[in-house]
Design a protein around this motif. Structure first.
Motif, short mmCIF file in Angstrom:
data_model
loop_
_atom_site.label_atom_id
_atom_site.label_comp_id
_atom_site.label_asym_id
_atom_site.label_seq_id
_atom_site.Cartn_x
_atom_site.Cartn_y
_atom_site.Cartn_z
N VAL A 1 0.84 -1.20 0.00
CA VAL A 1 0.00 0.00 0.00
C VAL A 1 0.88 1.26 0.00
O VAL A 1 0.47 2.31 -0.50
N THR A 2 2.09 1.15 0.49
CA THR A 2 2.99 2.31 0.56
C THR A 2 3.68 2.61 -0.76
O THR A 2 4.45 3.57 -0.84
N TRP A 3 3.45 1.84 -1.79
CA TRP A 3 4.04 2.13 -3.10
C TRP A 3 3.50 3.45 -3.65
O TRP A 3 4.18 4.14 -4.39
N ASN A 4 2.27 3.77 -3.31
CA ASN A 4 1.60 4.97 -3.82
C ASN A 4 2.12 6.21 -3.06
O ASN A 4 1.97 6.31 -1.84
N PHE A 5 2.70 7.15 -3.78
CA PHE A 5 3.24 8.36 -3.15
C PHE A 5 2.17 9.23 -2.52
O PHE A 5 2.45 10.05 -1.66
#
Length: 166
Positions: A37-41
């Motif tokens: 989920v943290t891939w999205n800036f």
């Protein structure tokens, strides 16, 4: 920069009792990532000066010994501009606190980039290398796959090559 999560009193991500921040944004996209989920800036909440002040206060609480701050992601080294001010403040305002940072980049890749090196220079421990699902080992401390290293940053920078802690 966005923050995906902030954990106070963390005993998993580094040595001792510490606080941990998880930055948003990662372009590595490791297969089997524990936190995709943290891939999205844009995931999480906007990093603000008020939040930074809170981290400094939390690191300096007096009723319990906090060892330092852990910075994870996402990919912290893809958020250098947002983190550099924080790590400088910690070194100036939080006496005796160490900084641990996790990255999919290797030490060698980080020191080859001037902006990433600027962030690394304030850190004490680096866990480097992409997570490789085929090399996953749940018995490793502070890392997820066999290729990742736990490095002493000061020794590594002074010697010009990666120096493992363990």
């Amino acid at each position: 920069m966005n923050i995906a999560d902030y954990k106070k009193f963390d005993v998993i991500n580094g040595k001792g009792l510490r606080h941990s921040i998880f930055t948003s944004g990662c372009q590595h996209h490791c297969k089997g990532c524990f936190n995709p989920v943290t891939w999205n800036f844009n995931y999480g909440t906007l990093y603000t000066s008020a939040f930074e002040d809170q981290i400094i206060r939390d690191l300096n609480i007096e009723y319990v010994r906090i060892s330092g701050l852990s910075i994870l992601g996402g990919e912290p080294f893809q958020n250098v501009d947002g983190l550099l001010g924080l790590v400088k403040r910690i070194k100036n305002e939080c006496v005796g606190k160490d900084l641990w940072i996790w990255s999919g980049y290797t030490f060698e890749e980080i020191i080859a980039d001037e902006s990433r090196l600027a962030l690394l220079a304030y850190c004490d421990v680096l866990i480097d290398g992409k997570f490789i699902l085929e090399q996953r080992n749940l018995k490793l401390q502070w890392r997820g796959s066999e290729n990742q290293r736990v490095l002493d940053v000061k020794q590594s920078l002074s010697r010009g090559h990666a120096v493992c802690l363990a």
